[in-house]
Design an enzyme around this catalytic site. Structure first.
Site, PDB file in Angstrom:
ATOM      1  CB  SER A   1      10.153 -58.396 -37.683  1.00  0.00           C
ATOM      2  OG  SER A   1      11.249 -59.029 -39.207  1.00  0.00           O
TER       3      SER A   1
ATOM      4  CG  ASP B   1       4.312 -58.755 -42.882  1.00  0.00           C
ATOM      5  OD1 ASP B   1       4.899 -58.016 -43.607  1.00  0.00           O
ATOM      6  OD2 ASP B   1       4.276 -59.562 -41.601  1.00  0.00           O
TER       7      ASP B   1
ATOM      8  CG  HIS C   1       7.322 -56.388 -42.070  1.00  0.00           C
ATOM      9  ND1 HIS C   1       6.601 -58.025 -41.219  1.00  0.00           N
ATOM     10  CD2 HIS C   1       7.880 -56.255 -41.172  1.00  0.00           C
ATOM     11  CE1 HIS C   1       7.873 -58.422 -41.383  1.00  0.00           C
ATOM     12  NE2 HIS C   1       9.339 -57.619 -40.572  1.00  0.00           N
TER      13      HIS C   1
END
Length: 365
Positions: free
Chosen positions: A72, A158, A190
């Site tokens: 991320s 995600d 995610h």
């Protein structure tokens, strides 16, 4: 129309959460099974608990190659480090992020184009901007990226960073001649995915380390290094805890939203003088050590230390932290959109970038 608006609102809420402008959501329906519990795929190996940190400092080792990996916001930072310092970094492993320069210093663009797909990503435009920066000397020559190995992993579950955003990352690197391996078939939410992750595969909640019944670390390291030995079941190295302010521009880690301490896992062989690789492992938002709900979970469950011992690899774990100052970073993300007034955040003069590279240099990279 109403369902489309609800989907847009849900993805925007996820974007706001990960950049720090929203609240942390409870697991959504797409992250839960019909039983109300997440789906854990396979038991996986037991893993080896990360050792307690030993206060110390970063010392020079014999480093044969430097790589970056992240999830991320950490994935964005890994890409920034690799592209801006391509003379230093030989490759990158990225869980769910977009192309270099995606946010263009704008939080709205970061949320709606580089996490969601409500704005388009102009990959060709980002590539030209990257070439221009290299010509100006603000980043290393883009020719260095040719032949570098890049590994990308995105889960179908995600909803925070869309598949199309990761597609743009793969296209960006491919257009510069990197060797890209891209897995987008996993049902993962995610998260960083690990065979010892505590969360169900399709989860998208703390500590954002999921178990999907596969071993992405083996896949990533094999792609980056060419081959890897099996992970160990008991660690023989030590986790060095060091002060990050010594490496931050101006001598203050907190002023650039970095934690007081960083960590480095050093295998016994590396401490003994063996030639070792160096992996910079970058947590995501809400995953830093100073987040009381997380602590050492990312370092413990990322499944990198187990491979480090058997493959002569030091793992550097820099730490971002939350900041409350205006224009700050309340969820402890890495700087990939220009918070805190750092307009150079994704070039070699970016403050967090300089701090991390100073750590790499101290270790011999």
């Amino acid at each position: 129309m109403r369902s489309a608006l609800r989907r847009a609102a849900a993805t925007l809420a996820a974007a706001l959460t990960l950049t720090g402008l929203g609240t942390v959501p409870s697991p959504g329906l797409d992250a839960l099974s019909s039983t109300g519990r997440g789906t854990l795929i396979g038991a996986g190996p037991a893993g080896a608990a990360v050792p307690p940190p030993t206060p110390g400092s970063l010392t020079r080792h014999s480093i044969s190659g430097v790589y970056a990996a992240g999830v991320s916001s950490g994935g964005y930072m890994a890409t920034q480090l690799h592209v801006a310092y391509s003379g230093t970094f030989r490759g990158a492993g990225i869980f769910t992020a977009g192309p270099y320069g995606c946010a263009q210093g704008n939080l709205t663009t970061a949320q709606l184009a580089c996490m969601n797909n409500l704005y388009p990503i102009n990959v060709a435009g980002l590539e030209q901007a990257t070439r221009t920066r290299a010509q100006q000397g603000r980043i290393d020559p883009v020719a260095n990226l040719g032949g570098d190995k890049v590994w990308i992993y995105h889960g179908r579950g995600d909803a925070t960073v869309k598949e199309s955003v990761n597609d743009s990352l793969a296209a960006f690197y491919g257009d510069f001649g990197a060797g890209v391996s891209y897995n987008k078939t996993s049902p993962a939410g995610h998260a960083w995915v690990s065979p010892i992750g505590p969360n169900p595969c399709n989860a998208s909640y703390t500590p954002y380390v999921n178990n999907c019944g596969d071993d992405p670390q083996r896949s990533m390291l094999t792609h980056l290094f060419g081959s890897v030995a099996a992970p160990v079941s008991a660690l023989n190295g030590k986790l060095v805890q060091f002060g990050q302010s010594a490496y931050a521009p101006g001598g203050s880690a907190s002023s650039i939203s970095m934690g007081a301490n960083g960590f480095a896992y050093v295998p016994a062989s590396c401490a003994g003088g063996a030639s070792c690789k160096l992996m910079v492992a970058l947590h995501g938002c809400l995953q830093g050590f100073e987040n009381g709900a997380i602590g050492n979970k990312f370092m413990d469950k990322a499944y990198l230390n187990e491979y480090a011992d058997s493959n002569a690899m030091i793992v550097l774990y820099p730490q971002a932290t939350a900041s409350s100052w205006t224009g700050g970073n309340p969820n402890g993300c890495w700087n990939w959109w220009g918070f805190g007034g750092d307009t150079s955040y994704d070039v070699k003069s970016g403050k967090q970038m300089q701090a991390i590279v100073a750590m790499v240099r101290a270790l011999g990279g």
